[in-house]
Scaffold this active site. Sequence first.
Site, PDB file in Angstrom:
ATOM      1  N   SER A 183      40.150  24.680  52.639  1.00  0.00           N
ATOM      2  CA  SER A 183      38.806  24.433  52.118  1.00  0.00           C
ATOM      3  C   SER A 183      37.781  24.932  53.132  1.00  0.00           C
ATOM      4  O   SER A 183      37.765  26.118  53.442  1.00  0.00           O
ATOM      5  CB  SER A 183      38.627  22.935  51.817  1.00  0.00           C
ATOM      6  OG  SER A 183      37.381  22.688  51.209  1.00  0.00           O
ATOM      7  N   THR A 184      36.964  24.045  53.688  1.00  0.00           N
ATOM      8  CA  THR A 184      35.905  24.462  54.604  1.00  0.00           C
ATOM      9  C   THR A 184      36.479  25.239  55.784  1.00  0.00           C
ATOM     10  O   THR A 184      37.362  24.763  56.478  1.00  0.00           O
ATOM     11  CB  THR A 184      35.139  23.234  55.129  1.00  0.00           C
ATOM     12  OG1 THR A 184      34.744  22.432  54.027  1.00  0.00           O
ATOM     13  CG2 THR A 184      33.913  23.658  55.923  1.00  0.00           C
ATOM     14  N   HIS A 209      39.235  26.093  48.126  1.00  0.00           N
ATOM     15  CA  HIS A 209      38.129  25.467  47.404  1.00  0.00           C
ATOM     16  C   HIS A 209      36.935  26.414  47.416  1.00  0.00           C
ATOM     17  O   HIS A 209      36.381  26.723  48.467  1.00  0.00           O
ATOM     18  CB  HIS A 209      37.729  24.151  48.074  1.00  0.00           C
ATOM     19  CG  HIS A 209      38.774  23.093  47.962  1.00  0.00           C
ATOM     20  ND1 HIS A 209      38.844  22.027  48.835  1.00  0.00           N
ATOM     21  CD2 HIS A 209      39.804  22.909  47.090  1.00  0.00           C
ATOM     22  CE1 HIS A 209      39.853  21.242  48.509  1.00  0.00           C
ATOM     23  NE2 HIS A 209      40.455  21.758  47.447  1.00  0.00           N
ATOM     24  N   MET A 302      37.790  19.901  54.588  1.00  0.00           N
ATOM     25  CA  MET A 302      37.292  18.528  54.544  1.00  0.00           C
ATOM     26  C   MET A 302      38.057  17.721  53.501  1.00  0.00           C
ATOM     27  O   MET A 302      38.439  18.256  52.452  1.00  0.00           O
ATOM     28  CB  MET A 302      35.798  18.562  54.174  1.00  0.00           C
ATOM     29  CG  MET A 302      35.103  17.221  54.213  1.00  0.00           C
ATOM     30  SD  MET A 302      34.710  16.749  55.901  1.00  0.00           S
ATOM     31  CE  MET A 302      33.743  15.265  55.573  1.00  0.00           C
ATOM     32  N   ASP A 305      42.575  16.573  50.045  1.00  0.00           N
ATOM     33  CA  ASP A 305      43.255  17.318  48.990  1.00  0.00           C
ATOM     34  C   ASP A 305      44.437  18.091  49.574  1.00  0.00           C
ATOM     35  O   ASP A 305      44.291  18.809  50.558  1.00  0.00           O
ATOM     36  CB  ASP A 305      42.269  18.284  48.313  1.00  0.00           C
ATOM     37  CG  ASP A 305      42.875  18.941  47.079  1.00  0.00           C
ATOM     38  OD1 ASP A 305      43.752  18.324  46.455  1.00  0.00           O
ATOM     39  OD2 ASP A 305      42.454  20.064  46.744  1.00  0.00           O
TER      40      ASP A 305
END
Length: 361
Positions: A183-184, A209, A302, A305
């Site tokens: 993600s991030t 993401h 973050m 997930d």
Amino acid sequence: MAEQRIKVMIVDDSAVVRQVISQALMADAGIEVIGTAADPIFALQKMNAQWPDVLVVDIEMPRMDGITFLKKVMAERPTPVVVCSSLAEKGAQATFEALSAGAVSIITKPKVGLKNFLEDASNDIVQAVRSAARANMRAVRTTAAPATFSGFRPKLTADVMLSSANNAALVKTTEQLVAIGTSTGGTQALEIVLSKLPATALGIVVVQHMPEKFTAMFAERLNNLCQIEVREAKNGDRVMPGRALIAPGGRHMMLKRNGAQYVVEVVDGPLVNRHKPSVDVLFRSVAKFAGANALGIIMTGMGDDGARGMKEMHATGAHTIAQDEASCVVFGMPKEAIKLGAVDQVIALEQIPQAIVSFGK
């Protein structure tokens, strides 16, 4: 002791954007908007007096564009930056340039209905700022190094098809695959990992993401940088050596088995762990259909997930890897997977390409 508030500066030439984002952020007791500016020149003047913890920055602005501003900030005093960008193709390309320069997150904004959109997305904006405030800027600076094109052979040529792997290795890899969730900070991390893989690397499925319409351009960018083929996944695409499939934004991607082959199913559905695509959805399907034939990798991001999905992969015999804290932009997702006992190895980002190659041997 009270939580120290996150100091934010908003840099956007739209007064509406500055106002609505300010209101959304100031509604959170843990965030303080210390200033707004219509362009980067004004912003830098204000930042000299008080430097923010997080910047929310537009791309196209007068006097200095957002990417030039971002590079200047990263060179002088690396600071977490959340990019606000239009979904227009030109804007999307600019967004990836910003991510390469060190931005840690994206907020997409339409060209029409902007005020209503920003009001509806206020929670996402707050979460993006909170996530950015936790970013490891040392890792951002490392992963934002420009990619090199030197030494790459053209894809889909006889030279590539006859390179390193022999027939026995190719037969073996048809039953193995790699599943990656991030993600991030993941756009830069994926670029580093995938660009170092040989053309004969195992088939790879990826959930990053990312908003709808950005994943196709992201995959195209990676495809131009990598020896392997990288593309946005379509329903029924085969997972095969030398190919990485990126889950499309706004859709879940699941692994399925079609005889002796692995394919992906791309479907709509509810948000899972606040995300679509969700890493958990992918990892759980990999656990079900690939088991010990899979390598699972959870990288910077973050939240949690992917942690439970990786636990299921681990339980079915898959080898599982988490990116270490020092090389993560945000250590949330790997940390949660480690806490669940879902991880066999914790390694630095730079070691992940070799781990993928070694698993395929």
